[in-house]
Design a protein around this motif. Structure first.
Motif, PDB file in Angstrom:
ATOM      1  N   ALA A   8     -38.967   5.369  38.643  1.00 26.12           N
ATOM      2  CA  ALA A   8     -40.689   5.974  39.690  1.00 26.12           C
ATOM      3  C   ALA A   8     -40.533   6.616  40.478  1.00 26.12           C
ATOM      4  O   ALA A   8     -40.940   7.285  40.991  1.00 26.12           O
ATOM      5  CB  ALA A   8     -40.814   4.768  39.760  1.00 26.12           C
ATOM      6  N   ASP A   9     -38.857   6.479  41.318  1.00 27.98           N
ATOM      7  CA  ASP A   9     -38.897   7.716  41.854  1.00 27.98           C
ATOM      8  C   ASP A   9     -38.965   9.131  41.674  1.00 27.98           C
ATOM      9  O   ASP A   9     -38.585  10.192  42.583  1.00 27.98           O
ATOM     10  CB  ASP A   9     -38.261   7.733  43.410  1.00 27.98           C
ATOM     11  CG  ASP A   9     -36.878   7.011  43.202  1.00 27.98           C
ATOM     12  OD1 ASP A   9     -36.077   8.138  41.764  1.00 27.98           O
ATOM     13  OD2 ASP A   9     -35.605   6.659  44.210  1.00 27.98           O
ATOM     14  N   GLY A  10     -38.599   9.545  40.069  1.00 32.48           N
ATOM     15  CA  GLY A  10     -37.704  10.696  39.726  1.00 32.48           C
ATOM     16  C   GLY A  10     -36.815  11.401  40.358  1.00 32.48           C
ATOM     17  O   GLY A  10     -36.774  12.730  39.770  1.00 32.48           O
TER      18      GLY A  10
ATOM     19  N   GLN B  93     -42.035  20.357  28.920  1.00 29.82           N
ATOM     20  CA  GLN B  93     -40.921  21.577  29.217  1.00 29.82           C
ATOM     21  C   GLN B  93     -39.858  21.194  28.836  1.00 29.82           C
ATOM     22  O   GLN B  93     -38.764  20.671  29.457  1.00 29.82           O
ATOM     23  CB  GLN B  93     -40.970  22.241  30.877  1.00 29.82           C
ATOM     24  CG  GLN B  93     -41.751  22.820  31.686  1.00 29.82           C
ATOM     25  CD  GLN B  93     -42.540  23.974  31.116  1.00 29.82           C
ATOM     26  OE1 GLN B  93     -41.408  25.432  30.564  1.00 29.82           O
ATOM     27  NE2 GLN B  93     -43.464  23.861  30.105  1.00 29.82           N
ATOM     28  N   PRO B  94     -38.623  22.690  28.248  1.00 28.03           N
ATOM     29  CA  PRO B  94     -37.482  22.367  27.617  1.00 28.03           C
ATOM     30  C   PRO B  94     -36.747  22.389  28.849  1.00 28.03           C
ATOM     31  O   PRO B  94     -36.883  23.291  29.701  1.00 28.03           O
ATOM     32  CB  PRO B  94     -37.040  23.643  27.303  1.00 28.03           C
ATOM     33  CG  PRO B  94     -38.596  24.514  26.981  1.00 28.03           C
ATOM     34  CD  PRO B  94     -39.349  24.118  27.689  1.00 28.03           C
ATOM     35  N   SER B  95     -34.801  21.524  28.758  1.00 26.38           N
ATOM     36  CA  SER B  95     -34.362  22.018  30.243  1.00 26.38           C
ATOM     37  C   SER B  95     -33.109  21.196  29.201  1.00 26.38           C
ATOM     38  O   SER B  95     -32.658  21.002  28.590  1.00 26.38           O
ATOM     39  CB  SER B  95     -35.310  20.776  30.897  1.00 26.38           C
ATOM     40  OG  SER B  95     -33.877  20.145  31.834  1.00 26.38           O
ATOM     41  N   GLU B  96     -32.195  22.265  29.836  1.00 23.08           N
ATOM     42  CA  GLU B  96     -31.081  22.114  30.127  1.00 23.08           C
ATOM     43  C   GLU B  96     -29.514  20.945  30.517  1.00 23.08           C
ATOM     44  O   GLU B  96     -29.446  20.711  30.325  1.00 23.08           O
ATOM     45  CB  GLU B  96     -29.738  23.362  29.892  1.00 23.08           C
ATOM     46  CG  GLU B  96     -30.244  24.373  28.486  1.00 23.08           C
ATOM     47  CD  GLU B  96     -29.792  23.501  27.313  1.00 23.08           C
ATOM     48  OE1 GLU B  96     -28.537  22.797  27.628  1.00 23.08           O
ATOM     49  OE2 GLU B  96     -31.009  22.844  26.652  1.00 23.08           O
TER      50      GLU B  96
ATOM     51  N   ARG C  25     -33.914  15.771  31.747  1.00 24.02           N
ATOM     52  CA  ARG C  25     -34.218  15.934  29.896  1.00 24.02           C
ATOM     53  C   ARG C  25     -34.765  14.452  30.106  1.00 24.02           C
ATOM     54  O   ARG C  25     -36.292  13.753  29.427  1.00 24.02           O
ATOM     55  CB  ARG C  25     -33.138  15.679  29.307  1.00 24.02           C
ATOM     56  CG  ARG C  25     -33.009  17.299  29.085  1.00 24.02           C
ATOM     57  CD  ARG C  25     -32.005  17.800  28.060  1.00 24.02           C
ATOM     58  NE  ARG C  25     -31.124  16.773  27.533  1.00 24.02           N
ATOM     59  CZ  ARG C  25     -30.671  16.439  26.503  1.00 24.02           C
ATOM     60  NH1 ARG C  25     -30.448  17.791  24.766  1.00 24.02           N
ATOM     61  NH2 ARG C  25     -29.451  16.289  25.982  1.00 24.02           N
ATOM     62  N   VAL C  26     -33.905  13.500  30.062  1.00 23.27           N
ATOM     63  CA  VAL C  26     -34.525  11.932  30.376  1.00 23.27           C
ATOM     64  C   VAL C  26     -35.710  11.711  31.176  1.00 23.27           C
ATOM     65  O   VAL C  26     -36.852  10.470  30.345  1.00 23.27           O
ATOM     66  CB  VAL C  26     -33.436  10.912  31.360  1.00 23.27           C
ATOM     67  CG1 VAL C  26     -33.974   9.378  31.030  1.00 23.27           C
ATOM     68  CG2 VAL C  26     -31.759  11.233  30.487  1.00 23.27           C
ATOM     69  N   LEU C  27     -35.913  12.141  32.447  1.00 20.88           N
ATOM     70  CA  LEU C  27     -37.116  11.509  33.529  1.00 20.88           C
ATOM     71  C   LEU C  27     -38.046  12.465  32.864  1.00 20.88           C
ATOM     72  O   LEU C  27     -39.708  11.492  33.106  1.00 20.88           O
ATOM     73  CB  LEU C  27     -36.939  12.285  34.428  1.00 20.88           C
ATOM     74  CG  LEU C  27     -35.467  11.810  35.677  1.00 20.88           C
ATOM     75  CD1 LEU C  27     -35.017  12.621  36.871  1.00 20.88           C
ATOM     76  CD2 LEU C  27     -36.250  10.529  35.419  1.00 20.88           C
ATOM     77  N   ALA C  28     -37.876  13.872  32.047  1.00 18.88           N
ATOM     78  CA  ALA C  28     -39.213  14.432  31.699  1.00 18.88           C
ATOM     79  C   ALA C  28     -39.644  13.184  30.144  1.00 18.88           C
ATOM     80  O   ALA C  28     -40.887  13.516  29.709  1.00 18.88           O
ATOM     81  CB  ALA C  28     -38.703  15.239  30.453  1.00 18.88           C
ATOM     82  N   VAL C  29     -39.325  12.713  29.835  1.00 21.03           N
ATOM     83  CA  VAL C  29     -38.298  12.117  28.317  1.00 21.03           C
ATOM     84  C   VAL C  29     -39.840  10.669  28.716  1.00 21.03           C
ATOM     85  O   VAL C  29     -40.801   9.930  28.155  1.00 21.03           O
ATOM     86  CB  VAL C  29     -37.873  11.389  27.153  1.00 21.03           C
ATOM     87  CG1 VAL C  29     -38.226  10.464  26.778  1.00 21.03           C
ATOM     88  CG2 VAL C  29     -37.388  13.027  26.511  1.00 21.03           C
ATOM     89  N   LEU C  30     -38.834  10.132  29.797  1.00 18.98           N
ATOM     90  CA  LEU C  30     -39.589   9.297  30.364  1.00 18.98           C
ATOM     91  C   LEU C  30     -41.531   9.027  30.940  1.00 18.98           C
ATOM     92  O   LEU C  30     -42.501   8.087  30.802  1.00 18.98           O
ATOM     93  CB  LEU C  30     -39.138   8.292  31.628  1.00 18.98           C
ATOM     94  CG  LEU C  30     -37.624   7.839  31.528  1.00 18.98           C
ATOM     95  CD1 LEU C  30     -36.827   7.620  32.596  1.00 18.98           C
ATOM     96  CD2 LEU C  30     -38.337   6.497  29.870  1.00 18.98           C
TER      97      LEU C  30
ATOM     98  N   ALA D  15     -32.962   9.797  25.693  1.00 16.75           N
ATOM     99  CA  ALA D  15     -33.123   9.066  26.979  1.00 16.75           C
ATOM    100  C   ALA D  15     -32.286   7.707  27.040  1.00 16.75           C
ATOM    101  O   ALA D  15     -32.572   7.110  29.115  1.00 16.75           O
ATOM    102  CB  ALA D  15     -34.943   7.647  26.079  1.00 16.75           C
ATOM    103  N   GLN D  16     -31.424   7.718  26.530  1.00 14.44           N
ATOM    104  CA  GLN D  16     -29.964   7.413  27.358  1.00 14.44           C
ATOM    105  C   GLN D  16     -29.624   7.568  28.403  1.00 14.44           C
ATOM    106  O   GLN D  16     -28.656   7.313  29.070  1.00 14.44           O
ATOM    107  CB  GLN D  16     -28.903   6.502  26.471  1.00 14.44           C
ATOM    108  CG  GLN D  16     -29.564   5.168  24.993  1.00 14.44           C
ATOM    109  CD  GLN D  16     -28.978   5.014  24.418  1.00 14.44           C
ATOM    110  OE1 GLN D  16     -27.320   5.085  24.216  1.00 14.44           O
ATOM    111  NE2 GLN D  16     -29.233   4.479  23.346  1.00 14.44           N
ATOM    112  N   GLY D  17     -29.460   8.905  28.134  1.00 17.80           N
ATOM    113  CA  GLY D  17     -29.036  10.118  29.590  1.00 17.80           C
ATOM    114  C   GLY D  17     -27.804  10.876  29.146  1.00 17.80           C
ATOM    115  O   GLY D  17     -26.876  11.356  29.071  1.00 17.80           O
ATOM    116  N   ARG D  18     -27.792  10.645  27.258  1.00 15.94           N
ATOM    117  CA  ARG D  18     -26.840  11.721  26.782  1.00 15.94           C
ATOM    118  C   ARG D  18     -26.737  13.064  27.203  1.00 15.94           C
ATOM    119  O   ARG D  18     -27.825  13.217  26.756  1.00 15.94           O
ATOM    120  CB  ARG D  18     -26.246  10.901  24.916  1.00 15.94           C
ATOM    121  CG  ARG D  18     -25.962   9.255  25.339  1.00 15.94           C
ATOM    122  CD  ARG D  18     -24.799   8.910  24.887  1.00 15.94           C
ATOM    123  NE  ARG D  18     -24.137   7.972  24.605  1.00 15.94           N
ATOM    124  CZ  ARG D  18     -24.047   7.076  23.932  1.00 15.94           C
ATOM    125  NH1 ARG D  18     -25.219   7.566  22.781  1.00 15.94           N
ATOM    126  NH2 ARG D  18     -24.347   5.880  23.998  1.00 15.94           N
ATOM    127  N   SER D  19     -25.612  13.415  26.576  1.00 15.99           N
ATOM    128  CA  SER D  19     -26.038  15.229  26.462  1.00 15.99           C
ATOM    129  C   SER D  19     -25.976  15.796  24.798  1.00 15.99           C
ATOM    130  O   SER D  19     -25.474  14.585  24.279  1.00 15.99           O
ATOM    131  CB  SER D  19     -24.575  16.362  27.412  1.00 15.99           C
ATOM    132  OG  SER D  19     -23.588  15.453  26.331  1.00 15.99           O
TER     133      SER D  19
END
Lengths: 179, 215
Positions: free
Chosen positions: B99-101, B197-200, B205-210, B164-168
């Motif tokens: 939640a704190d992002g 927003q695209p992000s490398e 990326r994970v936080l954006a998806v969530l 979403a699992q955090g993989r590259s």
């Protein structure tokens, strides 16, 4: 567990003679242990989800609602000192009603409201689906009713054809009893 | 690479000792190994480890003390990397942790420690500020009720689940047996379809998806 012990025993026998076979046995043992854990977890969760102990009835129902394939809002709270058995019965009853809503009601939204007055806990489960739920049609709701009766609780179903469905679960939790 | 300093919270002695051995074998320095919630908060705040590995269920209450201790410690030390282990993963807890992002969050089933390589990789990813979510939480998060996900192709949904699992991208490519470039195309398409927003940066990326799934 038996096959786990067997794999480990065989691995112990083979460890010097055949390291490759030992590695294979250990990998089998590991996947057996992991799948036994998964089974155990499913059983434990179906009896008394850990989140109930952590967060109480309302918290447990909020966690459950997140996992459903139907948006369900959970409102209100349960008495803090609810006996674990009553908590568990109320949770499982609500979970069964929600599972029915997901499976049969064609609803697009549902709701759970918890209210208590020091003597009675009342949980109202609603959905905006097609109605026509019938406790005689399946074992689920009848099982729930029987379990609630153990605690002098009851389940009232109002589900006219065309909906909506409103189910009221009532469980006494204090010194008072239902009339 | 300097040794990572780790705080471990696990009340089962055998498992705690096993994890200490595991971390030492992988060149971590275990600066504290505790068995209860109050001690965990004190050590997390005082020792500021590179990463903490925490069992959800800890004394004195044996409910979600570990999770609460972690959330309390992160209020005092924002972004403190923490990997939470649990016998059962709850979406509710995943959401509270994220939640704190700020990232630096892992939430895995306890069983996952049996895959040592992946587990250690997850701990390092969290220590680097990344995310490591259990596949079973991700599966629930990507549940079909989120209508806009219908717009994604089956392949894009697979990529999203890994993301979403955090993989590259490289790691996703390796497990789906496609090139990193192909993964890049899929992620770009996912971001476009979901209006993100695209992000490398893996964690963003994970936080954006969530954040998207929340909304």
């Amino acid at each position: 567990m038996v096959s786990l012990a067997l794999s480990l025993g065989m691995a112990q026998d083979l460890i010097r003679a055949d390291p490759d076979a030992t590695a294979q046995l250990l990998s089998e043992a590991r996947s057996t242990a992991v799948s036994a854990l998964a089974d155990l977890r499913t059983v434990m969760h179906s009896i008394h989800p850990a989140v109930l102990a952590d967060r109480g009835l309302a918290g447990g129902l909020r966690a459950l609602a997140l996992d459903l394939a139907l948006p369900v809002t959970v409102d209100g709270d349960a008495p803090a000192a609810l006996p674990a058995a009553v908590q568990s019965a109320a949770y499982l009853a609500t979970a069964e009603c929600l599972a029915n809503a997901v499976k049969h009601s064609r609803a697009t939204a549902g709701g759970v409201t918890l209210r208590h007055d020091g003597a009675v806990l009342r949980i109202v489960v609603t959905d905006n689906g097609i109605g026509g739920a019938d406790p005689a049609a399946g074992l689920g709701l009848r099982g729930v009713m029987r379990r609630l009766e153990t605690f002098d609780g009851r389940l009232d179903l109002d589900s006219p054809a065309g909906g909506p469905t409103v189910i009221t679960i009532t469980v006494p939790h204090g010194p008072g009893r239902l009339p | 690479m300097s040794r990572m300093r780790i705080v471990l919270a696990e009340d089962l002695t055998l498992l705690r000792d096993g994890l200490i051995r595991l971390f030492q074998a992988h060149d971590f320095e275990v600066v504290a190994a505790v068995d209860n919630g109050p001690q965990l908060i004190r050590d997390l705040v005082a020792l500021r480890p590179d990463v903490a590995v925490v069992d959800v269920r800890l004394p004195p209450g044996y409910s979600d003390e570990g999770l609460r201790a972690v959330l309390a410690a992160r209020q005092q030390v924002p972004g403190l990397p923490v990997l939470v282990l649990s016998q059962y993963v709850e979406q509710l807890y995943a959401r509270e942790l994220l939640a704190d992002g700020l990232g630096g969050i892992g939430y895995l089933l306890k069983d996952r420690v049996s895959d040592v390589g992946q587990f250690i990789a997850a701990v390092r990813r969290v220590a680097d500020g990344g995310t490591a979510l259990d596949p079973s939480v991700v599966a629930k998060l990507l549940d079909s009720r989120r209508r806009p996900l219908d717009r994604l192709s089956p392949r894009e949904r697979e990529v999203l689940a890994h993301m979403a699992q955090g993989r590259s991208n490289a790691a996703i490519g390796a497990s789906l047996v496609i090139t990193e470039r192909a993964v890049g195309k899929h992620t770009a398409s996912i971001f476009t379809k979901l209006g993100l927003q695209p992000s490398e940066d893996d964690n963003r990326r994970v936080l954006a998806v969530l954040a998207y799934l929340e909304g």
